[in-house]
Motif scaffolding. Structure first.
Motif, PDB file in Angstrom:
ATOM      1  N   UNK B 248       0.835  -1.215   0.000  1.00 60.29           N
ATOM      2  CA  UNK B 248       0.000   0.000   0.000  1.00 60.29           C
ATOM      3  C   UNK B 248       0.859   1.250   0.000  1.00 60.29           C
ATOM      4  N   UNK B 262       6.789   7.360  -0.077  1.00 60.54           N
ATOM      5  CA  UNK B 262       8.169   6.908  -0.221  1.00 60.54           C
ATOM      6  C   UNK B 262       8.610   6.037   0.945  1.00 60.54           C
ATOM      7  N   UNK B 263       8.225   6.402   2.154  1.00 63.87           N
ATOM      8  CA  UNK B 263       8.761   5.665   3.293  1.00 63.87           C
ATOM      9  C   UNK B 263       8.127   4.285   3.459  1.00 63.87           C
ATOM     10  N   UNK B 264       7.058   4.007   2.743  1.00 60.58           N
ATOM     11  CA  UNK B 264       6.451   2.686   2.793  1.00 60.58           C
ATOM     12  C   UNK B 264       6.960   1.785   1.661  1.00 60.58           C
ATOM     13  N   UNK B 265       7.416   2.386   0.585  1.00 62.26           N
ATOM     14  CA  UNK B 265       7.786   1.617  -0.601  1.00 62.26           C
ATOM     15  C   UNK B 265       8.943   0.680  -0.300  1.00 62.26           C
ATOM     16  N   UNK B 266       8.798  -0.602  -0.652  1.00 59.33           N
ATOM     17  CA  UNK B 266       9.928  -1.518  -0.485  1.00 59.33           C
ATOM     18  C   UNK B 266      10.592  -1.836  -1.819  1.00 59.33           C
ATOM     19  N   UNK B 267      10.083  -1.261  -2.896  1.00 63.18           N
ATOM     20  CA  UNK B 267      10.780  -1.351  -4.174  1.00 63.18           C
ATOM     21  C   UNK B 267      10.596  -2.628  -4.963  1.00 63.18           C
ATOM     22  N   UNK B 282      12.546   4.596 -10.574  1.00 67.06           N
ATOM     23  CA  UNK B 282      13.049   3.861  -9.411  1.00 67.06           C
ATOM     24  C   UNK B 282      14.431   4.366  -9.036  1.00 67.06           C
ATOM     25  N   UNK B 315      17.540   5.070  -1.615  1.00 66.48           N
ATOM     26  CA  UNK B 315      17.777   3.978  -2.562  1.00 66.48           C
ATOM     27  C   UNK B 315      16.682   2.939  -2.413  1.00 66.48           C
ATOM     28  N   UNK B 316      16.235   2.415  -3.535  1.00 68.82           N
ATOM     29  CA  UNK B 316      15.284   1.308  -3.494  1.00 68.82           C
ATOM     30  C   UNK B 316      13.832   1.727  -3.422  1.00 68.82           C
ATOM     31  N   UNK B 317      13.588   3.024  -3.686  1.00 67.68           N
ATOM     32  CA  UNK B 317      12.226   3.535  -3.526  1.00 67.68           C
ATOM     33  C   UNK B 317      11.724   4.070  -4.861  1.00 67.68           C
TER      34      UNK B 317
END
Lengths: 174, 408, 454
Positions: B248, B262-267, B282, B315-317
């Motif tokens: 989500x 952004x802070x929830x995205x695990x990529x 990305x 990184x990774x978001x």
């Protein structure tokens, strides 16, 4: 119920001979404690007069529990606790329930049933089993008769075993 | 030249020889070569030192005037050395798709919906408009409904929107190497399409088979026409990206914006794969405080360029156009503090603000007084269309078809 | 009374007795590691270590060390994930589905096949963790109560369905494999002494082989088989939905669930063959895994390979028949575009090679089977690569069209998975019984050469 006392142990070499022998032995009135085989012999449980296992009912109950938990989890999380606009879709539409609920059902069925099986059969790591003869896991079929539960004389039982095809008979104290 | 890979050529003019990579430009007059001067500097600093080749030695001076064209004794010889050009767009034609809809003045005068395609879906009741169908009820938009209209007629492809977006939203500079690997980070891009001689109609007329047709469609015409299409997150109401994020990290706001957390995205990058417009970007590396990316985010002075209202992504978001949500929120807050609703024109996105031709119009589609509302009302079923309308993703960004000032 | 058949070929040859079964399989577990095993194990550990180095770089520097870009977000990572998961499905199929169909020939291959499943799912899981940009937060895919709200997961997403499916599949496979192994571990325990006896004793859960225990055990196996069968179908269906539920042309197609499941069984059986052909030779188990077993597996390969072939043709047909511009372009691009060579590999390896098993001589030939099994797995890798990369690299807007090229880290992380798989498999082959002794013994009387001779 721990296993204790004097036993008469009969060794058989063939599963068909075993099956017939068990029928005859019980017919003669001998109470058999248990028969140990290296692989499941079909018809043996019936010959020994065991009731069918009700583990399948246990499996069904766990499966139902898993399904209810799965549905409740998804609905409470997506529909009640924090509904969000994700792709414009309705909060908790029926299609999204299906995959996860199915997996929960299967998981609960498998683990619930198997762990119940372990508990009721007392199959737990750390316990040492009572082995009447190590060859019961190799190539022999073992009939164990508890002497103090049988009113027939030791020699009589011995003779019955030998007549029905036992290749060896010996006493064992457990 | 294919996929941005070209060859180095040795060019000799006025007795001077340089080795320079060649970009094959559709529409360039035959037997001509154009070289940008100003590159190949040596004493200018990090941005310009040893970038490109210095073409000034090729020029001649006659009677005190620099002659910028050399018309004789020019020799160009291609070598076998390959060179990868850093291009954000390596495919030049539109492959006969109706992503850009256009017509010409003559047709437009007769029919204000000239050149428009209205995608339909076959149903039991016949062919219906693609966006009239829905498997679920659309949610109401009670307050604001932010949207954009982009006029393909006005866009001149200058790129001011791209740069202003980069400045406003702390978009990292990734360097030539990463661009050549198709890893640009731009939230808005300007797609530039050349026309091709081959089209569906031509293929049907000349009996060209499908495979050959598509192969020939990849080649731009010798003398092509061009269209510029700014493309950013379309803020789809039925966003394909939102549905597939497992954690989500991307949701839809009640005001019509596709939000990126952004802070929830695990990529997992599923959202980027599922975006039909390919507007998501990305963070492949850590672009800040990283010696490998020694640009503005790697020094204290450079970091002063950053906008403090916008998160710098890790990184990774995943990231994408947010319709300058920081400006929207600021505008709404200011209006609230003054006990009124935001006035149209008060809240403007960076791209709309920078556009010199007002090709990008941003506003509240629920505000009857706003420019965007009036524009949409005027051009509804005329020039206004959505890109990939038949997917029924219901974008909030619409485009006005291009009308060329020609008779045919 | 066991039903015997004078016409079926024997499943256990050379007149093996019950005690022979115990000996042949236990001696591999009990003996010291052979030179061959040590060499093979060392190679797999070296591959694993090299892979770990590549993995370390991927996790600390970033996914930029791979060849992915803004257009192609998934390439080798998800190709490898689907490849390994697909391979794993054959193990469950052999254990569960063939049990439900009462196919006795499954008894000598099911243990190794199930072990292969578990290790293949480990490898698949490693790619899931690898491909995520912020692996240290991958636990956010689980619906655990937390302090962010609680912020739960998105059950709309096929990736969440994947999380539940793959973790259930892994847990149930381990359970099924382990429960099946308990009687055999008891056998080893009875023959062992010292520390071995303690360890195998603990692992064998107090099993003594009583008739009541066997009665319940058989019920449990049957029900586990009964739930594992829909489980294996659902897991790969859910994996296929990672693609099928998207909007991308070439991905958005309803044929994927049955197509993927058939393909999974296809590649899984090929991998079982690759492993068992080597194992039976090295462990001298040719009497248990006979040419008849190999022939039966090859028949399944032909069946599932044909389903996959039909699916390819259907996809192509629908791409044209649907009249959807983007879908037709996608398939024309697959066959004639920059990745045509991957498509050609996929077609030759997957459509042509399984058809060779129509010829009896080829399907009963060990060397041909070994070669074809490897070709099938290569073909199936290319199938997933074609589906993922060729659909992504040219989708709706031509301005985004670009190419994908793998880097040494794409390859290195794939090598990691081979290292992991083979290290686990060699450990299993050395320390656990590779054949289900109890089940083989149960079919010995009816299916061995002994019986047929009389």
């Amino acid at each position: 119920m721990s296993v204790q006392g004097k036993f008469l142990v009969g060794i058989f070499d063939d599963e068909d001979v075993l099956l017939h022998s068990v029928e005859h032995i019980r017919h003669e009135g001998v109470k058999i404690h248990e028969v140990f085989t290296p692989f499941p012999v079909h018809g043996l449980d019936r010959a020994l007069g065991y009731e069918r296992s009700r583990i399948d009912i246990v499996a069904f109950m766990f499966g139902t529990l898993g399904m209810i938990l799965g549905i409740t989890m998804i609905y409470s999380m997506m529909g009640i606790d924090w509904p969000m606009n994700i792709g414009g879709k309705p909060n908790a539409a029926i299609p999204i329930f299906i995959p996860v609920t199915f997996e929960c059902t299967v998981l609960f069925t498998a683990y619930g049933m198997t762990l119940t099986f372990f508990v009721i059969a007392k199959l737990l790591p750390g316990l040492t089993p009572v082995m009447f003869d190590p060859r019961s896991t190799d190539d022999k079929f073992i009939v164990a008769i508890q002497l103090d539960r049988n009113h027939l004389a030791l020699d009589k039982i011995n003779q019955i075993l030998k007549d029905n095809g036992a290749s060896e008979v010996f006493e064992k104290e457990v | 030249m294919e996929f941005g890979v070209t060859k180095i050529a040795s060019l000799k003019a006025n007795g001077v020889s340089i080795d320079i990579p060649v970009l094959v430009q559709p529409g360039q007059a035959p037997d001509t070569v154009g070289i940008a001067i100003g590159y190949g500097r040596e004493k200018v600093g990090k941005a310009g030192n040893n970038v490109g080749v210095n073409a000034y030695p090729l020029l001649s001076v006659a009677k005190g005037i620099v002659n910028y064209s050399v018309t004789s004794n020019v020799d160009v010889k291609s070598s076998e050395i390959e060179y990868k050009l850093a291009m954000t767009q390596t495919h030049q034609t539109i492959m006969g798709r109706d992503i850009v809809q256009e017509s010409n003045l003559k047709e437009y005068k007769k029919n204000p919906a000239a050149g428009r395609h209205f995608p339909t879906v076959a149903t039991a009741d016949g062919a219906v408009g693609a966006t009239t169908l829905s498997m679920w009820e659309m949610r109401e938009r009670n307050n604001h409904s932010w949207g954009m209209v982009i006029d393909l007629n006005s866009c001149i492809g200058c790129g001011a929107c791209v740069i202003s977006c980069q400045a406003e939203n702390n978009i990292p500079v990734v360097g030539k190497d990463e661009i050549s690997r198709s890893r640009d980070m731009y939230w808005i891009r300007i797609d530039r399409y050349y026309t091709s001689d081959m089209s569906h109609e031509v293929a049907e007329k000349e009996n060209v088979n499908l495979v050959d047709m598509y192969h020939q469609m990849e080649d731009p015409s010798e003398n092509p026409q061009v269209v510029f299409q700014p493309m950013m997150c379309q803020h789809c109401n039925n966003a394909p990206c939102e549905t597939v994020c497992p954690v989500v990290a991307t949701t839809h706001s009640s005001e019509g914006l596709n939000q990126m957390t952004y802070n929830r995205c695990i990529g997992t990058k599923y959202c980027a794969n599922n975006c039909p417009y390919k507007v998501r970007r990305f963070n492949w590396f850590r672009y800040t405080e990283n010696e490998a990316f020694d640009f503005h985010m790697n020094s204290d002075l450079g970091k002063m360029v950053l906008n403090p209202d916008v998160t710098v992504r890790a990184r990774g978001v995943m990231e994408k156009c947010s319709m300058c949500v920081q400006r929207i929120q600021e505008g709404k807050l200011n209006a609230k503090k003054n006990n009124r609703r935001p006035i149209d024109g008060e809240i403007v996105t960076a791209c709309a603000q920078a556009c010199p031709t007002d090709a990008i119009v941003f506003g509240d589609m629920n505000n009857g007084e706003s420019e965007i509302f009036k524009l949409l009302e005027r051009e509804h079923k005329k020039r206004m269309y959505y890109v990939l309308e038949e997917l029924n993703v219901r974008p909030s960004v619409s485009y006005l078809s291009k009308i060329r000032n020609t008779e045919a | 009374m066991q039903v015997t058949s004078p016409v079926r070929a024997p499943l256990v040859t050379s007149g093996k007795k019950l005690h022979d079964v115990t000996n042949d399989i236990c001696k591999q577990v009990e003996g010291k590691p052979t030179k061959l095993w040590i060499v093979a194990f060392t190679i797999s550990v070296l591959l694993l270590l090299y892979g770990c180095f590549c993995l370390y770089k991927t996790w600390t520097v970033g996914l930029g060390v791979w060849g992915l870009n803004r257009t192609i977000g998934w390439a080798w990572d998800i190709t490898n994930f689907v490849w390994w998961v697909g391979i794993g499905h054959a193990g469950t199929l052999i254990s569960a589905v063939l049990l439900l169909f009462r196919q006795k020939w499954r008894t000598s291959i099911n243990r190794a096949a199930e072990a292969m499943t578990i290790f293949a799912v480990f490898c698949a899981g490693s790619f899931i963790l690898m491909h995520v940009g912020r692996t240290w937060l991958a636990h956010w895919c689980l619906p655990l109560p937390n302090t962010y709200g609680s912020l739960w997961v998105n059950f709309n997403s096929p990736l969440i369905w994947d999380v539940f499916a793959i973790s259930t599949y892994l847990s149930v496979s381990i359970l099924f494999w382990y429960v099946g192994m308990i009687p055999d571990l008891a056998t080893i325990r009875e023959r062992a002494t010292g520390i071995s006896r303690t360890v195998y004793g603990a692992l064998s859960f107090n099993w003594s082989g009583g008739a009541k225990d066997w009665q319940r055990y058989e019920q449990v196996s049957l029900i586990l088989a009964g739930v594992s069968t829909p489980l294996v179908l659902s897991v790969h269906t859910i994996v296929s939905m990672d693609f099928a539920t998207s909007v991308i042309p070439g991905w958005h197609t309803t044929i994927f669930p049955p197509y993927f499941v058939a393909g999974a069984i296809f590649s899984g059986f090929a991998m079982v063959l690759t492993l068992m052909l080597v194992t039976r030779k090295v462990f001298k188990l040719e009497d248990y895994v006979t040419v008849n077993h190999i022939e039966s597996m090859n028949k399944i390969i032909t069946l599932t390979g044909s389903i996959v072939g039909v699916a390819y043709i259907t996809e192509f047909f629908i791409a044209w028949y649907s009249g959807v511009e983007y879908e037709s372009y996608c398939f024309i691009n697959r066959a004639t575009g920059p990745y045509w060579w991957a498509y050609a590999s996929m077609m030759t390896c997957n459509v042509i090679s399984p058809q060779l098993f129509w010829f009896r001589k080829i399907r009963r030939n060990i060397a041909a089977t070994f070669v074809i099994s490897i070709i099938v797995n290569i073909g199936m890798w290319f199938e997933r690569f074609v589906i993922i990369v060729s659909s992504l690299h040219r989708d709706y807007l031509p301005s985004s069209w670009t190419m994908f090229y793998p880097t040494m880290y794409d390859i290195g992380d794939y090598i990691f998975s081979f290292g992991l798989f083979f290290t686990c498999f060699f450990l299993f082959a050395k320390y656990l019984p590779v054949i289900n002794m109890a089940e083989v013994k149960s079919i010995l009387k009816s299916s061995s050469v002994n019986n047929n001779k009389s």
